[in-house]
Design a protein around this motif. Structure first.
Motif: not given
Ligand SMILES: [Fe+2]
Ligand SMILES: [Fe+2]
Length: 170
Positions: A142-170
Motif C-alpha cells: 500500500m505504501v509503495i503505491a502512495i510513495l509513487h504518488d508523492e514522487q510524482g507530486h514532488k517531481r511536478l513541483f520541482e519542475g515549477f521551481i526550475r522555471e523560477y530558477e532559470a529566471e533568477g527568481l528562486a
C-alpha cells in the motif's frame, strides 16, 4: 498449516502484537502528515494571487483529493491491524514551511513548501517500506503505491521551481 502456533509472517497473529504496534505507530504519523497536507494544500490552492499562481493553485487543488485518499488508506490500515484511528485532539502541526507567505504573490514560497512537504512524506514512507519488509507485505504494498504518488507530486513541483530558477527568481 499443521502447527497452530506457527504464525511467522502473519502480522495479524496474536504473538506479533509488538510488530503491529510499531507499524500502527508509523501509519499514525503518516495519517497525520496527510491530514496536515490536506489543510496546507487547501489554503495554498486558494491564497496565492497572480497569473503565475494559477497553475500552482490548480495543481494543489487536484492533489487535495489524492492526499485525502492517502489519509483514508492509512486510517483503514490502522484499523485492520487492530489499531484505532486517533481523534483530532491528538493532532500536532509540523508544516511551518507551508504557512501563508507575507505576500500572496510569493508563489516561490508555496512551491518550496510543497517540495518540503512531499520530501518529508517520501522520507517517512520509505522508512515504512523498509520497516515493514518481511513483516507486513500488505502495508508495504500500500505504501509503495502512495510513495509513487508523492514522487510524482514532488517531481511536478520541482519542475515549477526550475522555471523560477532559470529566471533568477528562486
Ligand atoms: Fe499523500
Ligand atoms: Fe503528495
Amino acid at each position: 498449516m499443521s502447527d497452530a502456533t506457527s504464525t511467522s509472517g502473519d502480522i495479524m497473529a496474536a504473538d506479533h502484537a509488538d510488530q503491529r504496534e510499531r507499524v500502527i505507530e508509523l501509519l499514525t504519523k503518516a495519517y497525520w502528515m496527510e491530514i496536515e497536507t490536506v489543510m496546507s494544500y487547501i489554503a495554498n490552492s486558494i491564497n496565492p494571487d497572480g497569473v503565475r499562481a494559477m497553475e500552482i493553485r490548480e495543481s494543489l487543488e487536484k492533489d487535495i483529493q489524492e492526499e485525502l485518499g492517502h489519509a483514508q488508506q492509512f486510517a483503514a490500515r490502522i484499523k485492520e491491524l487492530y489499531g484505532v484511528v486517533p481523534g483530532s485532539m491528538d493532532f500536532a502541526a509540523e508544516q511551518s514551511f507551508l504557512q501563508p507567505p507575507e505576500e500572496q504573490v510569493d508563489v516561490v514560497h508555496v512551491i518550496k513548501g510543497v517540495i518540503e512537504a512531499e520530501s518529508g512524506a517520501i522520507e517517512h514512507y520509505s522508512r515504512i517500506i523498509e520497516e515493514t519488509d518481511a513483516i507486513d507485505p500488505v502495508t508495504q504494498d500500500m505504501v509503495i503505491a502512495i510513495l509513487h504518488d508523492e514522487q510524482g507530486h514532488k517531481r511536478l513541483f520541482e519542475g515549477f521551481i526550475r522555471e523560477y530558477e532559470a529566471e533568477g527568481l528562486a
